[in-house]
Design an enzyme around this catalytic site. Structure first.
Site, short mmCIF file in Angstrom:
data_model
loop_
_atom_site.label_atom_id
_atom_site.label_comp_id
_atom_site.label_asym_id
_atom_site.label_seq_id
_atom_site.Cartn_x
_atom_site.Cartn_y
_atom_site.Cartn_z
N HIS A 155 9.24 -5.81 -9.89
CA HIS A 155 9.00 -7.03 -10.99
C HIS A 155 8.39 -6.62 -11.97
CE1 HIS A 155 9.40 -10.15 -7.40
NE2 HIS A 155 10.37 -9.83 -7.85
N CYS A 164 9.14 0.12 -0.39
CA CYS A 164 7.91 0.50 -0.13
C CYS A 164 7.63 1.07 1.24
CB CYS A 164 6.91 -0.36 -0.79
SG CYS A 164 5.37 -0.10 -0.44
N GLU A 180 10.22 -9.95 -0.69
CA GLU A 180 9.36 -9.24 0.34
C GLU A 180 9.30 -10.07 1.43
OE1 GLU A 180 5.05 -7.62 1.68
OE2 GLU A 180 5.55 -7.26 -0.28
N CYS A 232 -1.62 -4.12 2.22
CA CYS A 232 -1.74 -2.53 1.43
C CYS A 232 -3.18 -2.36 1.07
CB CYS A 232 -0.75 -2.61 0.45
SG CYS A 232 -0.55 -0.88 -0.21
N SER A 257 5.59 -10.88 -10.95
CA SER A 257 4.91 -9.91 -9.85
C SER A 257 3.93 -10.58 -9.12
CB SER A 257 4.32 -8.71 -10.73
OG SER A 257 3.40 -7.96 -9.89
N ASN A 314 1.70 -9.37 -6.97
CA ASN A 314 0.58 -8.80 -6.96
C ASN A 314 -0.54 -8.91 -8.11
OD1 ASN A 314 0.23 -5.93 -8.13
ND2 ASN A 314 2.25 -6.09 -7.42
#
Length: 288
Positions: A43, A98, A128, A195, A223, A225
């Site tokens: 992203h 990932c 995701e 994560c 994005s 995150n």
């Protein structure tokens, strides 16, 4: 003005691996023609644009990938059935998911095999999340906040499994866990799928926020995150601004802050973070 830059600002391991796989493919694949990516590899629009200039074709549906061609599965992963369908058509699939996302998928698959209903903390429209949901053996419920989780109607006679999108807020997830565990009538298996790099990045951002007057968070607007980093900084009382590039910095406003923090999402190239820091340092020099 002083600038404090986060040590963990920039590409994470999963994104770096995905880009390395794509770069290797570009350099070494000649016999399969064009390289396709199902959705953006990461992203970050600047990175996607660079690969488009190298001839990589981004498509939004598996039907757009020609039989016999090469397709790269992006870092966020894709639904299990989509990957299976591509392989069945003779498409050469290069899986750049990932490893943390792949591990979360397998955990969900294993812990829902006995019929447990998946409770997933994440953004329902995020790629995701769609990938994670595809590994649930049975039913699933998705929510994006603690409040939404508390609104769920949960049956004490059923068994549940709780997981999170890998880039979600660790503090919110902890609160969700505590809330569910307080309901002793429920049977809930907890999966720790956030994560470690995400947690460390958020913790560092919070530490920096305590020492500065303003925080710049660099990264693509799509994005998850990166948005989360800006949210956790704001939640701890420090003003934060999410930008994609240095061109978006409000330079006159930033001159008012003695100390500025700088961090970046896991899909933000070092070059972009470096440029933002260079502009901030220039402001600092102008004041001297």
């Amino acid at each position: 003005m002083k600038v404090i830059r986060a040590q963990r600002a920039g590409l994470c391991m999963g994104v770096d691996l995905a880009l390395c796989k794509l770069n290797d493919l570009i350099e070494n694949t000649t016999e399969r023609g064009k390289i396709f990516i199902l959705g953006s590899i990461i992203h970050n629009p600047q990175v996607v644009r660079e690969y488009a200039e190298k001839g990589v074709v981004t498509v939004q549906s598996p039907e757009e990938v020609p039989t016999g061609s090469t397709v790269v599965i992006r870092a966020h992963g894709v639904a299990k059935e989509i990957q299976d369908e591509l392989s069945s058509r003779g498409v050469h699939v290069v899986d750049a998911t990932c490893p943390k996302v792949a591990a979360a998928c397998l955990l969900i698959e294993r812990h829902t095999a006995d019929g447990r209903t998946l409770l997933l903390y994440g953004e329902e429209a995020h790629p995701e999340v769609k990938c994670l949901l595809s590994y649930a053996a049975g039913e699933a419920m998705v929510f994006d906040s603690r409040a939404k989780c508390e609104e769920l109607t949960l049956d004490p006679d059923r068994k549940y499994c709780l997981a999170a999108q890998t880039t979600q807020d660790k503090d919110v997830f902890r609160a969700i866990i505590e809330g569910l565990q307080a309901r002793e009538e429920l049977d809930v298996t907890i999966l720790q799928t956030i994560c470690d790099a995400t947690k460390q990045r958020q913790e560092e951002a919070i530490r920096i926020a305590g020492d500065v007057d303003f925080v710049i968070v660099a990264g693509g607007y799509e994005s998850s995150n990166t948005r989360r980093l800006a949210q956790v900084v704001s939640a701890h009382g420090t003003k934060a601004l999410h930008v994609e590039t240095a061109d978006e910095l409000p330079l006159e406003e930033l001159k008012e802050y003695p100390v500025i923090g700088l961090t970046a999402g896991a899909s933000t190239p070092k070059e972009i973070v470096d440029e933002i820091q260079r502009v901030l340092v220039t402001l600092q020099e102008d004041e001297c």
